[in-house]
Write a protein that holds these residues in place. Structure first.
Motif, PDB file in Angstrom:
ATOM      1  N   TRP A   1       0.807  -1.237   0.000  1.00 31.52           N
ATOM      2  CA  TRP A   1       0.000   0.000   0.000  1.00 31.52           C
ATOM      3  C   TRP A   1       0.837   1.283   0.000  1.00 31.52           C
ATOM      4  CZ3 TRP A   1       1.106   2.531   4.502  1.00 31.52           C
ATOM      5  CH2 TRP A   1       1.182   1.838   5.719  1.00 31.52           C
ATOM      6  N   MET A   2       2.150   1.154  -0.014  1.00 33.72           N
ATOM      7  CA  MET A   2       3.027   2.329   0.047  1.00 33.72           C
ATOM      8  C   MET A   2       2.760   3.348  -1.091  1.00 33.72           C
ATOM      9  SD  MET A   2       5.157   3.804   2.012  1.00 33.72           S
ATOM     10  CE  MET A   2       5.073   2.588   3.278  1.00 33.72           C
ATOM     11  N   PRO A   3       2.494   2.905  -2.358  1.00 32.12           N
ATOM     12  CA  PRO A   3       2.239   3.906  -3.408  1.00 32.12           C
ATOM     13  C   PRO A   3       1.024   4.790  -3.078  1.00 32.12           C
ATOM     14  CG  PRO A   3       2.656   1.746  -4.373  1.00 32.12           C
ATOM     15  CD  PRO A   3       2.526   1.527  -2.890  1.00 32.12           C
ATOM     16  N   TRP A   4      -0.004   4.213  -2.458  1.00 31.77           N
ATOM     17  CA  TRP A   4      -1.161   5.031  -2.001  1.00 31.77           C
ATOM     18  C   TRP A   4      -0.741   5.952  -0.864  1.00 31.77           C
ATOM     19  CZ3 TRP A   4      -3.209   3.598   3.019  1.00 31.77           C
ATOM     20  CH2 TRP A   4      -4.185   4.495   3.474  1.00 31.77           C
ATOM     21  N   HIS A   5       0.010   5.420   0.098  1.00 24.19           N
ATOM     22  CA  HIS A   5       0.414   6.193   1.287  1.00 24.19           C
ATOM     23  C   HIS A   5       1.177   7.461   0.892  1.00 24.19           C
ATOM     24  CE1 HIS A   5       2.030   7.269   5.138  1.00 24.19           C
ATOM     25  NE2 HIS A   5       3.232   6.765   4.924  1.00 24.19           N
ATOM     26  N   MET A   6       2.127   7.308  -0.033  1.00 24.84           N
ATOM     27  CA  MET A   6       2.972   8.452  -0.408  1.00 24.84           C
ATOM     28  C   MET A   6       2.125   9.599  -0.972  1.00 24.84           C
ATOM     29  SD  MET A   6       5.842   7.518   0.605  1.00 24.84           S
ATOM     30  CE  MET A   6       7.114   8.574  -0.027  1.00 24.84           C
ATOM     31  N   VAL A   7       1.121   9.238  -1.748  1.00 25.12           N
ATOM     32  CA  VAL A   7       0.227  10.260  -2.307  1.00 25.12           C
ATOM     33  C   VAL A   7      -0.742  10.742  -1.229  1.00 25.12           C
ATOM     34  CG1 VAL A   7      -1.590  10.655  -4.019  1.00 25.12           C
ATOM     35  CG2 VAL A   7       0.461   9.348  -4.644  1.00 25.12           C
ATOM     36  N   ASN A   8      -1.240   9.822  -0.442  1.00 27.12           N
ATOM     37  CA  ASN A   8      -2.247  10.135   0.584  1.00 27.12           C
ATOM     38  C   ASN A   8      -1.754  11.188   1.569  1.00 27.12           C
ATOM     39  OD1 ASN A   8      -4.835   9.522   1.860  1.00 27.12           O
ATOM     40  ND2 ASN A   8      -3.650   8.524   3.468  1.00 27.12           N
ATOM     41  N   VAL A   9      -0.468  11.127   1.924  1.00 26.63           N
ATOM     42  CA  VAL A   9       0.054  12.086   2.909  1.00 26.63           C
ATOM     43  C   VAL A   9       0.735  13.285   2.235  1.00 26.63           C
ATOM     44  CG1 VAL A   9       0.300  10.368   4.747  1.00 26.63           C
ATOM     45  CG2 VAL A   9       2.235  10.803   3.223  1.00 26.63           C
ATOM     46  N   GLY A  10       0.696  13.319   0.898  1.00 27.55           N
ATOM     47  CA  GLY A  10       1.218  14.488   0.196  1.00 27.55           C
ATOM     48  C   GLY A  10       2.707  14.435  -0.107  1.00 27.55           C
ATOM     49  N   PHE A  11       3.338  13.251   0.000  1.00 22.56           N
ATOM     50  CA  PHE A  11       4.768  13.132  -0.312  1.00 22.56           C
ATOM     51  C   PHE A  11       5.016  12.921  -1.806  1.00 22.56           C
ATOM     52  CE2 PHE A  11       5.877  11.317   4.179  1.00 22.56           C
ATOM     53  CZ  PHE A  11       5.708  12.583   4.716  1.00 22.56           C
ATOM     54  N   ALA A  12       3.957  12.582  -2.558  1.00 19.87           N
ATOM     55  CA  ALA A  12       4.090  12.365  -4.009  1.00 19.87           C
ATOM     56  C   ALA A  12       2.806  12.851  -4.656  1.00 19.87           C
ATOM     57  CB  ALA A  12       4.316  10.876  -4.303  1.00 19.87           C
ATOM     58  N   PRO A  13       2.898  13.288  -5.936  1.00 19.82           N
ATOM     59  CA  PRO A  13       1.680  13.759  -6.607  1.00 19.82           C
ATOM     60  C   PRO A  13       0.802  12.580  -7.031  1.00 19.82           C
ATOM     61  CG  PRO A  13       3.571  13.859  -8.092  1.00 19.82           C
ATOM     62  CD  PRO A  13       4.095  13.362  -6.777  1.00 19.82           C
ATOM     63  N   GLY A  14      -0.498  12.832  -7.174  1.00 26.29           N
ATOM     64  CA  GLY A  14      -1.392  11.765  -7.637  1.00 26.29           C
ATOM     65  C   GLY A  14      -2.781  11.932  -7.058  1.00 26.29           C
ATOM     66  N   ASP A  15      -3.650  11.020  -7.464  1.00 24.30           N
ATOM     67  CA  ASP A  15      -5.050  11.052  -7.020  1.00 24.30           C
ATOM     68  C   ASP A  15      -5.202  10.061  -5.865  1.00 24.30           C
ATOM     69  OD1 ASP A  15      -7.758  10.623  -6.651  1.00 24.30           O
ATOM     70  OD2 ASP A  15      -8.240  10.776  -8.788  1.00 24.30           O
ATOM     71  N   LYS A  16      -5.232  10.587  -4.646  1.00 20.50           N
ATOM     72  CA  LYS A  16      -5.221   9.679  -3.489  1.00 20.50           C
ATOM     73  C   LYS A  16      -6.484   8.836  -3.389  1.00 20.50           C
ATOM     74  CE  LYS A  16      -6.625  13.150  -0.095  1.00 20.50           C
ATOM     75  NZ  LYS A  16      -6.284  13.861   1.106  1.00 20.50           N
ATOM     76  N   ASP A  17      -7.622   9.370  -3.841  1.00 20.15           N
ATOM     77  CA  ASP A  17      -8.851   8.574  -3.748  1.00 20.15           C
ATOM     78  C   ASP A  17      -8.843   7.426  -4.764  1.00 20.15           C
ATOM     79  OD1 ASP A  17      -9.979   9.965  -1.604  1.00 20.15           O
ATOM     80  OD2 ASP A  17     -10.630  11.569  -2.947  1.00 20.15           O
ATOM     81  N   ALA A  18      -8.294   7.701  -5.961  1.00 18.75           N
ATOM     82  CA  ALA A  18      -8.203   6.626  -6.965  1.00 18.75           C
ATOM     83  C   ALA A  18      -7.244   5.532  -6.476  1.00 18.75           C
ATOM     84  CB  ALA A  18      -7.717   7.195  -8.296  1.00 18.75           C
ATOM     85  N   LEU A  19      -6.126   5.953  -5.865  1.00 19.86           N
ATOM     86  CA  LEU A  19      -5.151   4.966  -5.375  1.00 19.86           C
ATOM     87  C   LEU A  19      -5.683   4.205  -4.153  1.00 19.86           C
ATOM     88  CD1 LEU A  19      -1.879   7.050  -5.804  1.00 19.86           C
ATOM     89  CD2 LEU A  19      -2.572   5.048  -7.129  1.00 19.86           C
ATOM     90  N   TYR A  20      -6.517   4.866  -3.378  1.00 16.51           N
ATOM     91  CA  TYR A  20      -7.164   4.174  -2.243  1.00 16.51           C
ATOM     92  C   TYR A  20      -7.903   2.944  -2.768  1.00 16.51           C
ATOM     93  CZ  TYR A  20     -10.074   3.552   1.961  1.00 16.51           C
ATOM     94  OH  TYR A  20     -10.696   3.038   3.081  1.00 16.51           O
TER      95      TYR A  20
END
Ligand SMILES: N[C@@H](CCC(=O)N[C@@H](CS)C(=O)NCC(=O)O)C(=O)O
Length: 212
Positions: A104-123
């Protein structure tokens, strides 16, 4: 007794299991909490073996990798299982949980703002399937335990510390944290049992607040 110094970021995340293991083992721990803005400088100065944290220094010897550190201090304090098979069982559960974290790390990095992306889609695409695959493994392990601890031991092992602190970390991240244990009642009961451990109470009362 050796001098132990833990270097980690000013969050719980991967470092919290180590802090908790020291507290349960009753061993004094010096802590250095690195602020994000200071991290680049530490990498450049080659301060850590693998350019990552946590790192434990034991009388100045630098040990990296969360699970290596956790197993080491569990062994030092007799919480690593009473025989080699039990230790291996605890190791396998902790390693499997580490695989879950990496999933789940790719979601986490976006979820907490450490990487760009759509956190809800990655969730939905990363985190939910990882949880659906991995959590049943841990529920099944608890079903096979007569003691409520993962490796069926009378006292907890490093597997219990790693998984319970890992689930606490996850609950700080998941927007639907209150539903995590809905399908996994034994995991929920394990968390309650772990966080009620008498040797953890002073640490829990005194630890700093953290975002995750
Ligand atoms: N497998 C390693 C992973 C370590 C890791 O990725 N640590 C993160 C913090 S939780 C880190 O240091 N990130 C900073 C970076 O990679 O620059 C472990 O469990 O210790």
């Amino acid at each position: 007794m050796p001098h132990y110094k833990l270097t980690y970021f000013d969050v719980r995340a991967r470092g919290e299991c180590i802090r908790m293991m020291f507290a349960i083992g009753g061993v004094p721990l010096e802590e250095k909490r690195v602020q994000l803005q200071d991290w680049e400088g530490l990498i450049k100065s080659k301060a850590t073996p693998f350019d990552a944290l946590p790192m434990l220094e034991v009388d100045g010897v630098k040990i990296a990798q969360t699970l290596a550190i956790l197993r080491f201090i569990a062994r030092e304090t007799s919480f690593a299982g009473h025989d080699t098979i039990t230790s291996a069982l605890a190791d396998s559960l902790a390693d499997q949980y580490a695989d879950f974290v990496m999933a789940w790390m790719p979601w986490h990095m976006v979820n907490v703002g450490f990487a760009p992306g759509d956190k809800d889609a990655l969730y939905d695409s990363i985190y939910v399937p990882a949880r659906a695959k991995h959590l049943p493994y841990f529920e099944a392990a608890l079903k096979n335990s007569t003691t409520g601890w993962f490796a069926n031991t009378a006292e907890l092992t490093h597997a219990d510390v790693f998984i319970a602190s890992g689930l606490e970390w996850l609950m700080a991240l998941d927007k639907n944290a209150d539903t995590i244990f809905a399908e996994f009642p034994l995991l929920g009961a394990h968390s309650k049992k772990f966080f009620a451990h008498p040797k953890l109470q002073k640490y829990l009362a005194e630890r700093p607040d953290a975002r995750f």
